[in-house]
Design a protein around this motif. Structure first.
Motif, PDB file in Angstrom:
ATOM      1  N   LEU A 224       6.443 -12.520  15.687  1.00 50.09           N
ATOM      2  CA  LEU A 224       6.487 -11.061  15.611  1.00 50.09           C
ATOM      3  C   LEU A 224       6.086 -10.679  14.189  1.00 50.09           C
ATOM      4  CD1 LEU A 224       9.916 -10.524  17.398  1.00 50.09           C
ATOM      5  CD2 LEU A 224       7.640 -10.288  18.399  1.00 50.09           C
ATOM      6  N   GLU A 225       4.917 -10.130  14.068  1.00 52.38           N
ATOM      7  CA  GLU A 225       4.396  -9.813  12.738  1.00 52.38           C
ATOM      8  C   GLU A 225       5.261  -8.747  12.066  1.00 52.38           C
ATOM      9  OE1 GLU A 225       0.282  -8.067  10.747  1.00 52.38           O
ATOM     10  OE2 GLU A 225       0.334  -8.554  12.883  1.00 52.38           O
ATOM     11  N   SER A 226       5.506  -8.932  10.776  1.00 46.85           N
ATOM     12  CA  SER A 226       6.256  -7.930  10.006  1.00 46.85           C
ATOM     13  C   SER A 226       5.268  -6.979   9.354  1.00 46.85           C
ATOM     14  CB  SER A 226       7.116  -8.608   8.929  1.00 46.85           C
ATOM     15  OG  SER A 226       8.193  -9.272   9.527  1.00 46.85           O
ATOM     16  N   LYS A 227       5.253  -5.756   9.855  1.00 51.38           N
ATOM     17  CA  LYS A 227       4.303  -4.771   9.327  1.00 51.38           C
ATOM     18  C   LYS A 227       4.991  -3.768   8.414  1.00 51.38           C
ATOM     19  CE  LYS A 227       1.849  -5.007  13.722  1.00 51.38           C
ATOM     20  NZ  LYS A 227       1.598  -4.320  14.983  1.00 51.38           N
ATOM     21  N   LYS A 228       6.320  -3.772   8.455  1.00 53.27           N
ATOM     22  CA  LYS A 228       7.058  -2.709   7.784  1.00 53.27           C
ATOM     23  C   LYS A 228       8.055  -3.314   6.809  1.00 53.27           C
ATOM     24  CE  LYS A 228      10.531   0.738   9.113  1.00 53.27           C
ATOM     25  NZ  LYS A 228      11.349   1.168  10.248  1.00 53.27           N
ATOM     26  N   ILE A 229       8.106  -2.762   5.587  1.00 50.11           N
ATOM     27  CA  ILE A 229       9.121  -3.175   4.616  1.00 50.11           C
ATOM     28  C   ILE A 229      10.362  -2.328   4.862  1.00 50.11           C
ATOM     29  CG2 ILE A 229       9.724  -3.249   2.164  1.00 50.11           C
ATOM     30  CD1 ILE A 229       6.729  -3.692   1.590  1.00 50.11           C
ATOM     31  N   MET A 230      11.517  -2.982   4.954  1.00 50.86           N
ATOM     32  CA  MET A 230      12.763  -2.239   5.174  1.00 50.86           C
ATOM     33  C   MET A 230      13.203  -1.631   3.844  1.00 50.86           C
ATOM     34  SD  MET A 230      13.380  -2.531   8.360  1.00 50.86           S
ATOM     35  CE  MET A 230      14.973  -1.759   8.315  1.00 50.86           C
ATOM     36  N   ARG A 231      12.907  -0.377   3.638  1.00 54.80           N
ATOM     37  CA  ARG A 231      13.266   0.286   2.380  1.00 54.80           C
ATOM     38  C   ARG A 231      14.481   1.166   2.585  1.00 54.80           C
ATOM     39  NH1 ARG A 231       9.251   2.874  -1.641  1.00 54.80           N
ATOM     40  NH2 ARG A 231      11.100   2.464  -2.863  1.00 54.80           N
ATOM     41  N   THR A 232      15.494   0.951   1.761  1.00 52.29           N
ATOM     42  CA  THR A 232      16.683   1.810   1.832  1.00 52.29           C
ATOM     43  C   THR A 232      16.801   2.675   0.579  1.00 52.29           C
ATOM     44  OG1 THR A 232      17.979  -0.058   0.994  1.00 52.29           O
ATOM     45  CG2 THR A 232      17.987   0.286   3.370  1.00 52.29           C
ATOM     46  N   ASN A 233      15.840   2.546  -0.339  1.00 51.13           N
ATOM     47  CA  ASN A 233      15.833   3.323  -1.586  1.00 51.13           C
ATOM     48  C   ASN A 233      14.632   4.254  -1.655  1.00 51.13           C
ATOM     49  OD1 ASN A 233      17.967   1.651  -2.385  1.00 51.13           O
ATOM     50  ND2 ASN A 233      17.275   1.616  -4.506  1.00 51.13           N
ATOM     51  N   GLN A 234      14.805   5.347  -2.367  1.00 57.05           N
ATOM     52  CA  GLN A 234      13.668   6.175  -2.761  1.00 57.05           C
ATOM     53  C   GLN A 234      13.010   5.502  -3.979  1.00 57.05           C
ATOM     54  OE1 GLN A 234      12.776   8.977  -1.010  1.00 57.05           O
ATOM     55  NE2 GLN A 234      14.460   8.374   0.346  1.00 57.05           N
ATOM     56  N   ASP A 235      11.789   5.920  -4.311  1.00 57.57           N
ATOM     57  CA  ASP A 235      11.159   5.409  -5.531  1.00 57.57           C
ATOM     58  C   ASP A 235      12.029   5.750  -6.736  1.00 57.57           C
ATOM     59  OD1 ASP A 235       8.985   4.396  -4.201  1.00 57.57           O
ATOM     60  OD2 ASP A 235       7.747   6.182  -4.492  1.00 57.57           O
ATOM     61  N   ARG A 236      12.158   4.789  -7.633  1.00 56.92           N
ATOM     62  CA  ARG A 236      12.955   5.040  -8.835  1.00 56.92           C
ATOM     63  C   ARG A 236      12.189   5.966  -9.794  1.00 56.92           C
ATOM     64  NH1 ARG A 236      14.579  -0.897 -10.585  1.00 56.92           N
ATOM     65  NH2 ARG A 236      14.637   0.123 -12.606  1.00 56.92           N
ATOM     66  N   ASN A 237      12.946   6.810 -10.497  1.00 58.85           N
ATOM     67  CA  ASN A 237      12.351   7.761 -11.438  1.00 58.85           C
ATOM     68  C   ASN A 237      12.868   7.437 -12.843  1.00 58.85           C
ATOM     69  OD1 ASN A 237      11.575   9.923 -12.991  1.00 58.85           O
ATOM     70  ND2 ASN A 237      12.177  11.495 -11.495  1.00 58.85           N
ATOM     71  N   PRO A 238      11.966   7.044 -13.759  1.00 57.07           N
ATOM     72  CA  PRO A 238      12.393   6.697 -15.123  1.00 57.07           C
ATOM     73  C   PRO A 238      13.191   7.800 -15.818  1.00 57.07           C
ATOM     74  CG  PRO A 238      10.080   6.122 -14.788  1.00 57.07           C
ATOM     75  CD  PRO A 238      10.516   6.894 -13.581  1.00 57.07           C
ATOM     76  N   LYS A 239      12.960   9.057 -15.435  1.00 56.06           N
ATOM     77  CA  LYS A 239      13.705  10.172 -16.052  1.00 56.06           C
ATOM     78  C   LYS A 239      15.188  10.097 -15.708  1.00 56.06           C
ATOM     79  CE  LYS A 239       9.906  13.518 -16.132  1.00 56.06           C
ATOM     80  NZ  LYS A 239       9.382  14.781 -15.537  1.00 56.06           N
TER      81      LYS A 239
END
Length: 288
Positions: A224-239
């Motif tokens: 079963l090919e993995s096409k999706k990364i399981m992301r539980t975070n938003q992009d981090r913001n250096p600010k």
């Protein structure tokens, strides 16, 4: 040919007799794997990947349908069924899994306190003579701190804006307990563990770990090919990650004081390496 058949028979015998080892010294055919899911170490992605790659992947997130299975969803509407739900108390939840037993499990991935591995899983009679191997992801304390606070929608810049020291902020136990340190507690002066071997790995070096596991776990006949990364975070913001008077160096030192996991990883997984394997003696002492 007869010669090839004899070699194949010998290979099977070696596996069954626990005489054959991989490059890390892990027995082929007799290693039982535990994935110690430490929060914010790509554990959900890893659990999903092993479930889609191998037969016998167990755990509350170790289900192949965490990523949409096109055929099944189309035919059965499985996304609406409890059989594929990662929610609490679903059939995949570890409290339900332990009632069923672990006889079908080649690898177990769980988000549980360390003592619960011995109490509920590693005492499986079927696996009594297996070499019990823990996969432990390692992440440096500073990026771990930022990632966890980002996941909780906590603004690090605001935590430190009034000039608080690293120690003052981290002394707020509420902040630190968000890391679930009970999942891997080890005394650096007298390290013990309920497994026979510990595989420490760089948390984002998943391909290296899969390469190791490919020699041990039953690969799916129809991957079963993995096409999706399981992301539980938003992009981090250096600010949102300004430490003000607290430096990254001091932050790392304070994190190490609060959780021995960081020092344990730093000491035993040399910089530049993806994987390191540690032995555990019969009385549970980690041989570092």
């Amino acid at each position: 040919s007869d010669g090839e058949e004899e070699e194949e028979e010998e290979d099977v015998e070696d596996r069954q007799n626990n005489n054959s080892l991989d490059e890390y010294g892990l027995p082929l055919g007799n290693s039982w794997f535990s994935h110690v899911h430490i929060a914010k170490t790509a554990g959900s992605s890893f659990a999903k990947d092993i479930a889609r790659r191998y037969y016998g992947a167990c755990g509350d997130k170790g289900v192949s349908c965490m990523e949409v299975l096109e055929d099944t969803e189309r035919i059965l509407g499985v996304s609406d069924k409890d059989t594929c739900s990662p929610k609490e108390k679903s059939i995949w939840h570890w409290e339900n899994a332990r009632k069923r037993g672990y006889h079908n499990c080649a690898i177990v991935s769980e988000e549980i306190h360390m003592f619960e591995w011995s109490k509920w899983i590693l005492n499986s009679i079927l696996h009594k003579n297996a070499t019990k191997v823990a996969l432990i992801p390692c992440r440096d304390p500073v990026s771990h701190f930022f990632s966890m606070n980002n996941y909780r929608n906590l603004n690090v810049t605001k935590m430190f804006e009034d000039g608080k020291s690293c120690e003052e902020v981290l002394n707020n136990r509420t902040i630190f307990t968000l890391f679930y340190p009970d999942r891997f507690q080890i005394d650096m002066d007298n390290a013990t563990a309920p497994w026979d071997k510990l595989v420490l790995y760089k948390f984002d070096a998943i391909e290296s770990v899969l390469k190791l596991l490919d020699k041990h776990l039953p690969l799916r006949n129809f991957p079963l090919e993995s096409k999706k990364i399981m992301r539980t975070n938003q992009d981090r913001n250096p600010k949102n990650e300004q430490l003000n008077k607290c430096s990254e160096r001091d932050l790392a030192l304070e994190m190490k004081k609060l959780w021995s996991y960081y020092e344990f990883c730093e000491k035993n997984l040399p910089e530049g390496r993806d994987i390191a394997v540690l032995d555990v003696s019969k009385d549970g002492k980690v041989l570092m």
